[in-house]
Design a protein around this motif. Structure first.
Motif, PDB file in Angstrom:
ATOM      1  N   GLY A  54       0.814  -1.211   0.000  1.00  0.00           N
ATOM      2  CA  GLY A  54       0.000   0.000   0.000  1.00  0.00           C
ATOM      3  C   GLY A  54       0.839   1.249   0.000  1.00  0.00           C
ATOM      4  N   TYR A  57       1.802   5.672   4.692  1.00  0.00           N
ATOM      5  CA  TYR A  57       0.859   6.544   5.389  1.00  0.00           C
ATOM      6  C   TYR A  57       1.574   7.795   5.906  1.00  0.00           C
ATOM      7  CZ  TYR A  57      -2.776   7.985   8.678  1.00  0.00           C
ATOM      8  OH  TYR A  57      -3.735   8.688   9.362  1.00  0.00           O
ATOM      9  N   LYS A 370      -1.483  11.279  -0.671  1.00  0.00           N
ATOM     10  CA  LYS A 370      -2.116   9.961  -0.721  1.00  0.00           C
ATOM     11  C   LYS A 370      -1.866   9.228  -2.030  1.00  0.00           C
ATOM     12  CE  LYS A 370      -5.867  11.082   2.478  1.00  0.00           C
ATOM     13  NZ  LYS A 370      -7.339  11.096   2.690  1.00  0.00           N
ATOM     14  N   HIS A 394      -6.309   2.464  -0.600  1.00  0.00           N
ATOM     15  CA  HIS A 394      -7.099   3.445   0.150  1.00  0.00           C
ATOM     16  C   HIS A 394      -7.872   4.398  -0.762  1.00  0.00           C
ATOM     17  CE1 HIS A 394      -3.493   5.446  -1.167  1.00  0.00           C
ATOM     18  NE2 HIS A 394      -4.070   6.603  -0.931  1.00  0.00           N
ATOM     19  N   PRO A 397     -11.759   4.525   1.735  1.00  0.00           N
ATOM     20  CA  PRO A 397     -11.344   3.854   2.975  1.00  0.00           C
ATOM     21  C   PRO A 397     -11.791   2.401   3.040  1.00  0.00           C
ATOM     22  CG  PRO A 397     -12.182   6.045   3.459  1.00  0.00           C
ATOM     23  CD  PRO A 397     -12.415   5.821   1.995  1.00  0.00           C
ATOM     24  N   HIS A 454     -14.959  -1.364   0.626  1.00  0.00           N
ATOM     25  CA  HIS A 454     -14.625   0.047   0.801  1.00  0.00           C
ATOM     26  C   HIS A 454     -15.851   0.896   1.135  1.00  0.00           C
ATOM     27  CE1 HIS A 454     -10.505  -0.504  -0.843  1.00  0.00           C
ATOM     28  NE2 HIS A 454     -11.087  -1.513  -1.455  1.00  0.00           N
ATOM     29  N   ASP A 736     -10.192   6.992  11.320  1.00  0.00           N
ATOM     30  CA  ASP A 736      -9.545   6.979  10.006  1.00  0.00           C
ATOM     31  C   ASP A 736     -10.537   7.260   8.892  1.00  0.00           C
ATOM     32  OD1 ASP A 736     -10.940   4.682  10.317  1.00  0.00           O
ATOM     33  OD2 ASP A 736      -9.452   3.372   9.399  1.00  0.00           O
ATOM     34  N   ARG A 951      -9.715  -0.116  13.419  1.00  0.00           N
ATOM     35  CA  ARG A 951      -9.423  -0.546  12.053  1.00  0.00           C
ATOM     36  C   ARG A 951      -8.779  -1.927  12.061  1.00  0.00           C
ATOM     37  NH1 ARG A 951      -5.115   1.706  11.318  1.00  0.00           N
ATOM     38  NH2 ARG A 951      -5.927   3.824  11.265  1.00  0.00           N
ATOM     39  N   MET A 967      -5.145  -4.189   8.348  1.00  0.00           N
ATOM     40  CA  MET A 967      -4.829  -2.829   7.907  1.00  0.00           C
ATOM     41  C   MET A 967      -4.070  -2.141   9.032  1.00  0.00           C
ATOM     42  SD  MET A 967      -5.957  -2.210   4.790  1.00  0.00           S
ATOM     43  CE  MET A 967      -5.959  -0.425   4.765  1.00  0.00           C
ATOM     44  N   PRO A 970      -4.558   3.521   7.565  1.00  0.00           N
ATOM     45  CA  PRO A 970      -5.647   3.667   6.586  1.00  0.00           C
ATOM     46  C   PRO A 970      -5.241   3.376   5.149  1.00  0.00           C
ATOM     47  CG  PRO A 970      -5.666   5.500   8.130  1.00  0.00           C
ATOM     48  CD  PRO A 970      -4.405   4.738   8.396  1.00  0.00           C
ATOM     49  N   THR A 971      -3.942   3.298   4.862  1.00  0.00           N
ATOM     50  CA  THR A 971      -3.501   3.096   3.478  1.00  0.00           C
ATOM     51  C   THR A 971      -2.670   1.834   3.270  1.00  0.00           C
ATOM     52  OG1 THR A 971      -1.473   4.373   3.826  1.00  0.00           O
ATOM     53  CG2 THR A 971      -3.425   5.602   3.140  1.00  0.00           C
TER      54      THR A 971
END
Length: 1111
Positions: A54, A57, A370, A394, A397, A454, A736, A951, A967, A970-971
């Motif tokens: 990912g 973050y 992001k 992400h 989310p 998502h 998040d 999360r 996770m 968040p990313t």
């Protein structure tokens, strides 16, 4: 009766433990050593992280090695992410967790220097698969603001907030006694302190000249040998960055008023040029209006054309709300490239690592908040490269995750074939320029698939085989519904920012390829997989009215429950299909009474074009009941052979035949208990002033003219208490920006006074009743109060052809009771092998009838029937507190294990491991543990990850063969393994960051530059910065900390044989180059002398016989 104890397992964050196992051999049941011969042992298990996928973050810094072609990204939490070619990714973490303010590669040396916000610098060894810190240096009295490491130099310049510059030897990580003090640098050019150092670089053509930029606008060209300033350049606006022209005669500064100033190094009085790239030029010749600061500028030259000037920021102040832009100025053209997110940093990638050569830029790497974008400078329009990394996890989310290891091999090609049509067009045709490293060559070859749900209602399928991650296919569930098209349609401010299509939970059967998703708006969508495109004229809709707890003693008739939904299910293509939307608008606009029979979302009425892939089979929506919003769906399951989907919430459960589009069963939880059941709860009337716990829909906007929209659980911030202690669970506040998934773990362990909620389902072939001697289809139902109930399914004969005869259900009462909410249920045979739920082999729903029949005939056979008086199955049941194994059909609890008393289990799964099966659990106190099956012996217990964010609880999942993920931000997805075999083979599976590459040759200076000394001037920095010349640095200034990279690693990267050989080779090359240059210069001087001699002799012969007056 036989009883035995198994070693205690540490549980909770304290040393106290109450874990125990017990087995009781009831009359007629086999003894413990006769049940199943178990093969799993503790040595089969070990826990370690494998790889992180990912987007990094909260990124804040970036660096690139132009020879190794490796990109490094630092984050605000002290993480380092390194990227190479496809599949080459690496994650490492600074222990302090401070932000990484700057990164500097030792180009082509396999090392990286990181500077942190806590004023420490670290040297990382990248020559090993898991990078390690070799040295650290912690500054005590100065704050680090800028670092610069010249190419092929071992001396690192460090600028400070006080304006001073210190020099560090990166081999020994010791400070030099050579210090450039700010007052010596500026002298009388500024009456005040110049501020922090914001830039350091050496002149590309003269290593002895150092350019120092101070925040106030003063730039100093410092002579390292004479230890004084040659020139000082002053401008009345703050400086953000500085960039050299490769010839070393000019440099460009970017300023806080949006201007760029170009300076000739020998003309410090005023800038040679001042431009405002985005400023409006007034007609009266005045200065252009000030713009936003230009945060960074890079000046890159080309051999054949105009130079490139790349900058971020500098837009005019009247562009309020405009997205962040990167500006590329090339010749007379200026391109403004809009970005989706704010720009953190950018780097221009060039063909040469030598700053004194023509740079030949070919791409720009732009690090956004992001996203990571790489722009092709070599094509018209500056297209972007297609990224090989999974950086779009992400994009919306993530709200739920599922992990499937060792799934059918044909699935990944099937998903890839339909997903390849979804790829965007318009990418650059060139290959991805960040291409360094080597992909790991592991022996792990089984297919792995990760599914993410998502907040925008989308579902992504990822190929996770071999420690890689690549998106296969994306499904947008929101296409099924109508969308609000104007501001007037937005609901009140309480739920403006909510996500009505967010995925709550999902169920996927890899074998039948059936997909069932539940959303936060109390809707369920059933999908089938097809390779053919279809256009659905009318989306099949079924509305279900699930009542609250009843005030009457007698349960209402099931037919009465079905009444509101029968018209739509009996005639799905009739005009009545569109009645609910009409009722929706009527209920919200004209009626002031309580809402009733209104769904939270409106299913689209226009035809739906469905591409190859997952296509809608049926939409099921729960409706409002007498002003009460429908409760969120907490569990669901699909049984493909019978064409059934079951889902439940706090009101009860419903069973739907998705092939016949009919509601078969809708019953309250209290109806599942038998009348003589000791655990039965008395029905109670619904609370009138009820606040929706985990509220889905807004119940207070009856007078609002807008369309009903649904609240995700984020909007109803719930706080649950553990019933056995005063310990609080984390608040479900979704910090998040994603909603909180309502797994059983997030709605259980609540106060005993709260209502019972269905938490899990399990379709199986077993014995519904004690008296049964033959297996039959049944459904296990788990609740948040710890009850496991059975319901017998009566399938009509010839169910292959889906006759109109309904499937009947018969509740068989409670099977067993556990502490805490039920998380998972499974069934083992007499040998301890998992009995998976039956499934129907996949067939294309749009294929011909003949092909469908061929597939249907290949349906797996049912398990054999039981023998009288003998238990032939084991039901494995796990709750938030304990696990039990129940023998079937005697329904005798033969094993029990108390997993935790002070905490609670968040996720539990029965998984395959080393040819056998075990129960894997993740607790809120951070413990990951595995238990053998069926005896529930503790095999692994590691305090891995305390629950710091919901999360993690929402996304943590186990899979077969020792794999798990969650996770971590968040990313980012963090994958871990609890398999000893995988841990042992991890080094082979990981990718290599460093590969031996020859450093490009230095630019040829040419004959005349060699003759007249016009080329780059080298500098022996050792003579200047070494201890002999500069003395020792102050011990109190910085503290040296040896890194954990071990002596072997230290020698390998800094002073080992490879490093020594490399430096010796470089030294020999430099010495040979200098000798060659000396030979060239000597030959040139000899040729010049010979030419002069001949010319003098000719002149003498010409004039020797002439008189002086004849000249």
């Amino acid at each position: 009766m036989k009883k035995f104890n198994i070693r205690k397992v540490l549980d909770g964050l304290t040393a106290a433990s109450s874990s125990s196992s017990s087995a009781t051999a009831q009359p007629g049941t086999p003894r413990e050593n006769e049940v199943v011969q178990e093969t799993l042992q503790s040595e089969h298990f070990q826990l370690c992280k494998t790889v992180r996928h990912g987007f990094p973050y909260q990124p804040c810094s970036m660096a690139f090695d132009p020879v190794q072609k490796i990109l490094a990204v630092g984050t605000q939490t002290g993480a380092l992410r390194l990227f190479g070619g496809a599949g080459v990714e690496c994650y490492c973490q600074h222990e302090s967790g401070s932000a990484v303010i700057q990164l500097q590669f030792l180009i082509n040396e396999g090392a990286l220097v990181s500077a942190l916000a806590d004023d420490s610098i670290h040297l990382w060894n990248l020559r090993q698969k898991i990078p390690a810190i070799l040295h650290s240096l912690k500054f005590n009295r100065e704050r680090i603001t800028y670092c610069h490491l010249p190419f092929q130099s071992k001396w690192l310049y460090i600028g400070s907030e006080r304006g001073n510059i210190h020099i560090v030897n990166v081999e020994s990580f010791t400070l030099s006694g050579y210090v450039i003090m700010w007052n010596k640098a500026i002298e009388l050019s500024s009456k005040t302190h110049p501020g922090p150092v914001v830039h350091i670089s050496d002149n590309p053509m003269d290593e002895g000249k150092l350019l120092i930029g101070f925040e106030c606008g003063v730039v100093v060209l410092w002579d390292l040998k004479s230890k004084k300033a040659d020139f000082r350049y002053s401008y009345d606006e703050a400086i953000h960055s500085v960039a050299w022209h490769h010839e070393g005669k000019q440099f460009v500064c970017s300023h806080s008023d949006g201007t760029l100033t170009t300076w000739n190094i020998r003309a410090p009085a005023k800038p040679a040029q001042i431009i405002t790239p985005h400023g409006k030029q007034p007609k009266d010749g005045k200065k252009p209006e000030p713009c936003k600061p230009i945060l960074k500028v890079e000046y890159k030259t080309t051999r054949a054309g105009d130079p490139f000037m790349v900058l971020s920021g500098g837009l005019s102040y009247d562009t309020v709300g405009r997205r962040a832009c990167l500006t590329v100025m090339h010749g007379k053209s200026t391109a403004v490239l809009e970005m989706d997110y704010p720009i953190v940093d950018f780097l221009t990638l060039c063909e040469t690592p030598y700053p004194s050569d023509f740079q030949e830029p070919y791409a720009v790497v732009v690090l956004l908040e992001k996203d990571l974008v790489v722009i092709d400078l070599g094509q018209i329009g500056y297209p972007i490269f297609e990224s090989p990394y999974p950086l779009a996890i992400h994009e919306s989310p993530v709200t739920c995750c599922e992990y499937f290891a060792d799934c059918p091999s044909e699935l990944i090609p099937a998903l890839y074939s339909v997903g390849s049509r979804q790829k965007r067009q318009g990418y650059s045709k060139k290959e991805w320029p960040i291409s360094g490293g080597n992909w790991g060559q592991g022996s792990q070859t089984y297919p792995e698939i990760i599914i993410t749900g998502h907040a925008d209602g989308s579902i992504k399928f990822w190929d996770a085989s071999g420690l890689m991650l690549q998106v296969l296919y994306k499904l947008k569930t929101a296409k099924v519904f109508e969308r609000a098209r104007g501001k007037e349609e937005k609901p009140n401010t309480d739920i403006v920012d909510e996500d009505p299509f967010a995925i709550q939970t999902l169920f996927w059967c890899p074998e039948s390829r059936m997909l069932c998703v539940a959303g936060v708006s109390a809707h369920v969508i059933i999908y089938r997989f097809s390779k053919q495109e279809v256009t659905t004229e009318v989306v099949q809709l079924l509305e279900v009215r699930m009542q609250c707890e009843f005030s009457e003693v007698d349960s209402p008739d099931l037919g009465g429950e079905q009444t509101p939904t029968q018209p739509a299910s009996a005639a799905p293509s009739s005009p009545q299909e569109t009645e609910p939307p009409n009722q929706l608008s009527a209920g919200t606009n004209s009626s002031e009474g309580p809402r009733d029979n209104i769904p939270c979302l409106q299913v689209r009425s226009s035809p739906l074009k469905q591409s190859p892939g997952y296509q809608v089979e049926l939409v099921v929506q729960l409706v409002w009941v007498s002003g009460e919003p429908p409760q969120q769906i907490t569990s669901l399951a699909v049984n493909s052979p019978s064409g059934l989907v079951v889902f439940g919430n706090s009101n009860g459960l419903a069973v739907v035949d998705y092939e016949q589009k009919t509601l078969l069963l809708n019953m309250a939880i209290s109806e599942l208990y038998s009348p003589s059941d000791p655990y039965q709860k008395q029905p109670c009337s619904p609370r009138k002033p009820r606040q929706p716990s985990g509220g889905l829909c807004d119940s207070n906007d009856g007078s609002n003219n807008s369309e009903d929209r649904c609240k995700s659980p984020t909007s109803a911030k719930m706080s649950r208490k553990i019933s056995s202690s005063g310990e609080q669970k984390p608040e479900l506040d979704g910090k998040d920006n994603a909603f909180t998934r309502s797994r059983s773990s997030s709605v259980t362990s609540i106060d005993r006074e709260s209502r019972e909620v269905i938490s899990s389902f399990y379709f199986c072939e077993s014995f519904p009743r004690k008296s049964d001697s033959l297996i039959s289809p049944c459904l296990l139902v788990g609740t948040t109060q710890g009850s496991v109930m059975t319901a017998a399914l009566s399938l009509p004969p010839g169910a292959d052809h889906k006759p109109q005869q309904p499937v009947s259900f018969a509740s068989c009462g409670t099977l067993v009771r556990l502490k805490g909410g039920i998380l998972t249920m499974a069934l083992l045979d007499a040998a301890g092998t998992l009995l998976p739920p039956s499934y129907e082999p996949w067939y294309d729903p749009n294929a011909s009838d003949e092909e469908k029949e061929k597939v249907r005939r290949r349906r797996p056979a049912s398990p054999p029937s039981s023998q009288e008086g003998q238990d032939t199955q084991f039901a494995v049941l796990c709750s938030e507190k304990q696990a039990k194994v129940v023998a079937m059909p005697s329904q005798t609890s033969i094993y029990k294990h108390n997993i935790t008393e002070s905490s609670f289990v968040l996720r539990a799964d029965v998984v395959q491991m080393a040819g056998s099966y075990c129960l894997a659990c993740f607790c809120a106190n951070g413990h990951i543990m595995t238990l053998s099956l069926p005896s529930l012996r503790p095999l692994l217990d590691v305090n891995y990850l305390p629950l710091t964010d919901m999360r993690i609880a929402r996304t943590f999942c186990f899979s077969n063969l020792g794999q798990a993920l969650y996770m971590t931000s968040p990313t980012e997805i963090q994958r871990i393994t609890y398999s000893q075999e995988t841990c042992d083979n991890l080094q082979e599976m990981l990718s290599e960051l460093f590969t031996p590459v020859e450093t490009p040759e230095a630019p040829n200076r040419g004959f005349f530059k060699g003759l007249f000394g016009g080329g780059a001037q080298s500098l022996d920095r050792e003579d200047l910065f070494g201890e002999t010349a500069s003395g020792k640095a102050s011990r109190s200034l910085a503290q040296h900390i040896p890194g954990p990279g071990s002596m072997e690693g230290m020698k390998g990267a800094a002073s080992g044989v490879v490093g020594d050989l490399a430096r010796a080779r470089v030294a020999l090359d430099e010495r040979g180059q200098k000798l060659g240059e000396l030979d060239e210069r000597t030959a040139a001087m000899m040729a010049s002398a010979d030419s002069f001699s001949k010319h003098a002799h000719n002149m003498m012969v010409k004039y020797k016989d002439k008189k002086w007056y004849q000249l």
